[in-house]
Scaffold this motif. Structure first.
Motif, PDB file in Angstrom:
ATOM      1  N   TRP A  57       0.840  -1.194   0.000  1.00 39.16           N
ATOM      2  CA  TRP A  57       0.000   0.000   0.000  1.00 39.16           C
ATOM      3  C   TRP A  57       0.874   1.242   0.000  1.00 39.16           C
ATOM      4  CZ3 TRP A  57      -5.175  -0.615  -0.584  1.00 39.16           C
ATOM      5  CH2 TRP A  57      -5.702  -1.866  -0.305  1.00 39.16           C
ATOM      6  N   LYS A  58       0.534   2.193  -0.851  1.00 42.96           N
ATOM      7  CA  LYS A  58       1.215   3.479  -0.937  1.00 42.96           C
ATOM      8  C   LYS A  58       0.192   4.606  -0.758  1.00 42.96           C
ATOM      9  CE  LYS A  58       5.339   1.894  -1.874  1.00 42.96           C
ATOM     10  NZ  LYS A  58       6.479   2.071  -0.951  1.00 42.96           N
ATOM     11  N   ILE A  73     -12.923   8.913  -2.191  1.00 39.67           N
ATOM     12  CA  ILE A  73     -13.330   7.536  -1.882  1.00 39.67           C
ATOM     13  C   ILE A  73     -14.508   7.115  -2.746  1.00 39.67           C
ATOM     14  CG2 ILE A  73     -14.383   6.123  -0.086  1.00 39.67           C
ATOM     15  CD1 ILE A  73     -12.603   7.481   1.930  1.00 39.67           C
ATOM     16  N   ALA A  74     -15.442   8.024  -2.964  1.00 39.88           N
ATOM     17  CA  ALA A  74     -16.578   7.686  -3.823  1.00 39.88           C
ATOM     18  C   ALA A  74     -16.129   7.390  -5.247  1.00 39.88           C
ATOM     19  CB  ALA A  74     -17.592   8.828  -3.810  1.00 39.88           C
ATOM     20  N   GLN A  75     -15.156   8.156  -5.717  1.00 40.84           N
ATOM     21  CA  GLN A  75     -14.675   7.916  -7.072  1.00 40.84           C
ATOM     22  C   GLN A  75     -13.856   6.631  -7.145  1.00 40.84           C
ATOM     23  OE1 GLN A  75     -15.779   9.868  -9.442  1.00 40.84           O
ATOM     24  NE2 GLN A  75     -14.826   8.581 -11.003  1.00 40.84           N
ATOM     25  N   LEU A  76     -13.099   6.305  -6.085  1.00 43.05           N
ATOM     26  CA  LEU A  76     -12.351   5.043  -6.076  1.00 43.05           C
ATOM     27  C   LEU A  76     -13.289   3.846  -6.080  1.00 43.05           C
ATOM     28  CD1 LEU A  76      -9.482   5.819  -3.523  1.00 43.05           C
ATOM     29  CD2 LEU A  76      -9.327   5.710  -6.015  1.00 43.05           C
ATOM     30  N   LEU A  79     -14.380   3.370  -9.586  1.00 44.90           N
ATOM     31  CA  LEU A  79     -13.320   2.829 -10.438  1.00 44.90           C
ATOM     32  C   LEU A  79     -12.893   1.426 -10.036  1.00 44.90           C
ATOM     33  CD1 LEU A  79     -11.045   6.002 -10.720  1.00 44.90           C
ATOM     34  CD2 LEU A  79     -12.699   5.160 -12.397  1.00 44.90           C
ATOM     35  N   ASN A  80     -13.499   0.854  -8.966  1.00 43.75           N
ATOM     36  CA  ASN A  80     -13.152  -0.490  -8.476  1.00 43.75           C
ATOM     37  C   ASN A  80     -11.672  -0.587  -8.088  1.00 43.75           C
ATOM     38  OD1 ASN A  80     -15.786  -1.478  -8.857  1.00 43.75           O
ATOM     39  ND2 ASN A  80     -15.361  -1.952 -11.019  1.00 43.75           N
ATOM     40  N   VAL A  81     -11.190   0.423  -7.398  1.00 44.27           N
ATOM     41  CA  VAL A  81      -9.810   0.453  -6.925  1.00 44.27           C
ATOM     42  C   VAL A  81      -9.830   0.200  -5.425  1.00 44.27           C
ATOM     43  CG1 VAL A  81      -7.723   1.844  -6.651  1.00 44.27           C
ATOM     44  CG2 VAL A  81      -9.105   2.042  -8.735  1.00 44.27           C
ATOM     45  N   PRO A  82      -9.147  -0.841  -4.925  1.00 42.12           N
ATOM     46  CA  PRO A  82      -9.135  -1.074  -3.466  1.00 42.12           C
ATOM     47  C   PRO A  82      -8.403   0.068  -2.753  1.00 42.12           C
ATOM     48  CG  PRO A  82      -7.581  -2.519  -4.576  1.00 42.12           C
ATOM     49  CD  PRO A  82      -8.363  -1.839  -5.653  1.00 42.12           C
ATOM     50  N   TYR A  83      -8.856   0.390  -1.557  1.00 41.54           N
ATOM     51  CA  TYR A  83      -8.279   1.506  -0.805  1.00 41.54           C
ATOM     52  C   TYR A  83      -8.451   1.223   0.673  1.00 41.54           C
ATOM     53  CZ  TYR A  83     -13.087   2.987   0.035  1.00 41.54           C
ATOM     54  OH  TYR A  83     -14.401   3.025   0.431  1.00 41.54           O
ATOM     55  N   LYS A  84      -7.696   1.944   1.444  1.00 40.27           N
ATOM     56  CA  LYS A  84      -7.870   2.014   2.894  1.00 40.27           C
ATOM     57  C   LYS A  84      -7.317   3.354   3.359  1.00 40.27           C
ATOM     58  CE  LYS A  84      -3.597  -0.412   4.166  1.00 40.27           C
ATOM     59  NZ  LYS A  84      -3.041  -1.553   4.940  1.00 40.27           N
ATOM     60  N   HIS A  85      -7.840   3.861   4.442  1.00 41.87           N
ATOM     61  CA  HIS A  85      -7.460   5.200   4.913  1.00 41.87           C
ATOM     62  C   HIS A  85      -6.816   5.086   6.292  1.00 41.87           C
ATOM     63  CE1 HIS A  85     -11.123   4.926   7.356  1.00 41.87           C
ATOM     64  NE2 HIS A  85     -11.755   4.600   6.241  1.00 41.87           N
ATOM     65  N   VAL A  94      -3.646   3.211  -1.523  1.00 37.85           N
ATOM     66  CA  VAL A  94      -4.056   2.314  -2.600  1.00 37.85           C
ATOM     67  C   VAL A  94      -2.875   1.400  -2.904  1.00 37.85           C
ATOM     68  CG1 VAL A  94      -5.699   3.936  -3.594  1.00 37.85           C
ATOM     69  CG2 VAL A  94      -3.321   3.945  -4.378  1.00 37.85           C
ATOM     70  N   PRO A  95      -3.069   0.285  -3.628  1.00 42.07           N
ATOM     71  CA  PRO A  95      -1.925  -0.564  -4.004  1.00 42.07           C
ATOM     72  C   PRO A  95      -0.869   0.216  -4.767  1.00 42.07           C
ATOM     73  CG  PRO A  95      -3.983  -1.732  -4.369  1.00 42.07           C
ATOM     74  CD  PRO A  95      -4.361  -0.330  -3.985  1.00 42.07           C
ATOM     75  N   ALA A  96       0.407  -0.187  -4.535  1.00 45.90           N
ATOM     76  CA  ALA A  96       1.525   0.579  -5.097  1.00 45.90           C
ATOM     77  C   ALA A  96       1.501   0.590  -6.620  1.00 45.90           C
ATOM     78  CB  ALA A  96       2.849  -0.007  -4.601  1.00 45.90           C
ATOM     79  N   ASP A  97       1.038  -0.469  -7.251  1.00 50.24           N
ATOM     80  CA  ASP A  97       1.043  -0.513  -8.707  1.00 50.24           C
ATOM     81  C   ASP A  97      -0.084   0.292  -9.337  1.00 50.24           C
ATOM     82  OD1 ASP A  97      -0.843  -2.178  -7.646  1.00 50.24           O
ATOM     83  OD2 ASP A  97      -0.590  -3.776  -9.120  1.00 50.24           O
ATOM     84  N   LYS A  98      -0.967   0.857  -8.524  1.00 46.20           N
ATOM     85  CA  LYS A  98      -2.093   1.629  -9.066  1.00 46.20           C
ATOM     86  C   LYS A  98      -2.069   3.082  -8.634  1.00 46.20           C
ATOM     87  CE  LYS A  98      -5.230  -2.331  -9.328  1.00 46.20           C
ATOM     88  NZ  LYS A  98      -6.562  -2.859  -8.969  1.00 46.20           N
TER      89      LYS A  98
END
Length: 574
Positions: A57-58, A73-76, A79-85, A94-98
């Motif tokens: 995670w980056k 967060i709503a936009q993520l 876009l189906n991008v995993p996240y954590k705060h 978000v994952p480092a590659d994204k």
């Protein structure tokens, strides 16, 4: 005494799986331990596999407001991008590659907008907006755009811009001019030089119509004025002037070090230079008047002639008619610097006619005076005085025994070094420069070892933290395998010495192995001395051992029948 060997009825035994057969021979505690150990080992392997595949995670954005964080967060989610705060929701991971791909996608949609709003305020004009509201929205948008531009500077962390835009009215003869104020918050340890501050001032002044750069004030977070000072503070200390003095002193020190280090060695000379620099701006105007020199002719500046006559008679043309009276007057013979003569001009035209009445004539001639005007402006940043202090270490001397001692330099060598230093700094006696070179022993202090132990180094700690989980999983897996699974597998692979009887009892495998491996020391079974051929007893023992190894179950049943006293198929000895 003869013994009879029991007749054994050997039946073919159906082949079974050795692993299943061995597992069935285990007791309940061993079975539970084997099943639990295998399950735990499987869980450890699965956990290690999923942890290895877990994304790194980056930080996508940090220090976000609640409004921007919710929009991102709503936009993520869209876009189906995993996240954590983390950090209470102020940082989104978000994952480092994204990271870069997600930032570009969010930037295309104007996220995060931040608390600063620019001219996008003008996109949401409501119907019925008054002129005052429209002018206020334009001012807020302009302030937001200027704030964004100033925050783009690398040294600026945050900025606020306040514009004072007066309402222009054509009925006023004198219109009030706009002004601006900029409040800057710099990154820790960073400063702005004069050119950068001037750039901010001109950026704001060029963005607002009719805004004079002198009407822009720039302040830092401490309240210090960074822009041009007021009229009464022109002579105050300037940071750029101090930097210029420091750079000038460092240049002189570098010159001294470059000359003396090859002579006395590195780390054997110390030098300091103090420069007295004059930053005052002076302007001098000088006007000189000099008298005429010698017999050089003087230039006529102006000439004035006044003639008057009484009213009784008309003024008759003076002089004798003809070409002689029409000649120009002769040059004046009165000296420029001499005593003034009688008023009037003598010559052919000065004829007094008493019959014509009373007549008066005056003539004034002004001559140019020699004058010199000189304007002198003093240069700023000129060096008024230099002071250099140099310390040179004692010279190392090796005696006949090889001992190293320090000795002072000869006075002649010290004088030569002093002369070199004078030439290096451009010594001037008229300017009042001074150079002091001293030869003294240096005190070598023992350097303190500030090396951080390897286990306290930040890189090693981060590496240990990253390897703690995989190493822990490997150790846990080895403990489970060696402590639980491996002993159970050894019990399964160990050959059985007896089958279960009708009562459910089983023979003791270690006792059977000891019986098979033991060679009883019986005199009657030993071969006779001096003979190499095996006896009948030895052959029967070999057959019994072979039978016990090939079909241990049948042998175990025979021995058990013997112990229980049952005849079975065995024949009693006679």
């Amino acid at each position: 005494m003869n013994t009879a060997v029991a007749e054994v009825n050997l039946r073919p035994v159906a082949p079974q799986n050795a692993l299943v057969e061995g597992f069935s021979r285990l007791d309940k505690r061993r079975k539970l331990g084997l099943v639990g150990g295998a399950a735990a080992l499987l869980l450890v392997l699965m956990a290690a596999f999923f942890m290895n595949r877990q994304a790194d995670w980056k930080v996508l954005y940090a220090n976000l407001s609640d409004k921007d964080g919710g929009a991102v967060i709503a936009q993520l989610t869209t876009l189906n991008v995993p996240y954590k705060h983390t950090d209470g929701g102020r940082a989104i991971l978000v994952p480092a590659d994204k990271v870069h791909d997600t930032r570009l996608r969010l930037a295309s949609q104007g996220l995060p907008k931040g608390s600063i709003t620019g001219f996008e305020l003008m996109d949401n004009n409501k119907l019925g907006m008054t002129q005052f509201q429209e002018r206020l929205s334009f001012q807020r948008g302009l302030e937001g755009e200027l704030t964004r531009s100033i925050q783009a500077l690398s040294s600026v962390s945050d900025a606020r811009v306040h514009l004072a835009l007066p309402n222009q009215n054509g009925f006023f003869r004198e219109q009030q001019k706009p002004s601006a104020s900029v409040l800057l918050t710099l990154h820790p340890g960073r400063t702005l030089d004069r050119t950068q501050i001037a750039g901010i001032v001109h950026l704001v002044a060029s963005s607002v119509p009719e805004l004079n750069p002198k009407a822009v004030s720039v302040l830092d977070e401490t309240g210090a004025l960074l822009s041009n000072p007021a009229e009464g503070q022109v002579g105050s200390v300037d940071t750029q002037q101090l930097q210029y003095v420091q750079q000038l002193e460092q240049v002189y020190v570098r010159r001294i070090m470059d000359l003396l280090e090859p002579l006395v060695g590195r780390e054997n000379v110390r030098a300091q230079v103090t420069a007295d620099v004059d930053f005052s701006l002076t302007e001098q105007t000088q006007e000189q008047h000099r008298p005429n020199q010698g017999t050089e002719p003087s230039a006529v500046r102006s000439q004035q002639t006044i003639e008057a006559a009484d009213g009784n008679g008309s003024l008759a043309p003076p002089g004798v008619p003809g070409a002689v009276s029409n000649q120009p007057p002769a040059p004046s013979t009165a000296p420029v610097n001499g005593q003034p003569g009688a008023v009037g001009v003598t010559g052919a035209n000065s004829v007094t006619n008493a019959a014509a009445g009373l007549k008066r004539r005056e003539q004034v001639t002004n001559y140019e005076v020699d004058k010199t005007v000189r304007v002198t402006r003093g240069a700023t940043g000129s060096v008024r005085r230099l002071s250099a202090a140099v310390v040179v270490n004692h010279r190392s001397v090796t005696d006949a025994k090889g001992a190293i001692t320090s000795a002072a330099m000869p006075p002649e060598e010290v004088e030569k070094m002093t002369a070199l230093v004078r030439e290096a700094i451009g010594f001037s006696q008229d300017r009042g420069d001074s150079v002091n070179l001293m030869n003294a022993p240096f005190t070598r202090s023992t350097p303190t070892d500030n090396t951080v132990p390897w286990w306290q180094a930040s890189n090693n700690r981060e590496l240990a933290q990253s390897l703690a989980w995989p190493v822990g999983m490997v150790i846990l897996g080895l403990i489970i395998f060696l402590g639980v699974v491996r002993p159970a597998l050894r019990d399964i692979n160990r050959p059985a010495l007896a089958e279960q009887t009708g009562s459910g009892q089983a023979s003791d495998t270690p006792q059977l192995e000891a019986l098979l491996d033991e060679t009883p020391d019986r005199p009657g079974l030993l071969p006779k001395p001096g003979t190499n051929e095996p006896s009948a007893e030895m052959l029967r023992l070999d057959d019994a051992r072979r039978l016990a190894k090939e079909n241990p179950v049948a042998v175990a049943n025979i021995i058990k029948n013997w112990v229980n006293g049952e005849g079975g198929t065995a024949v009693a000895p006679t």
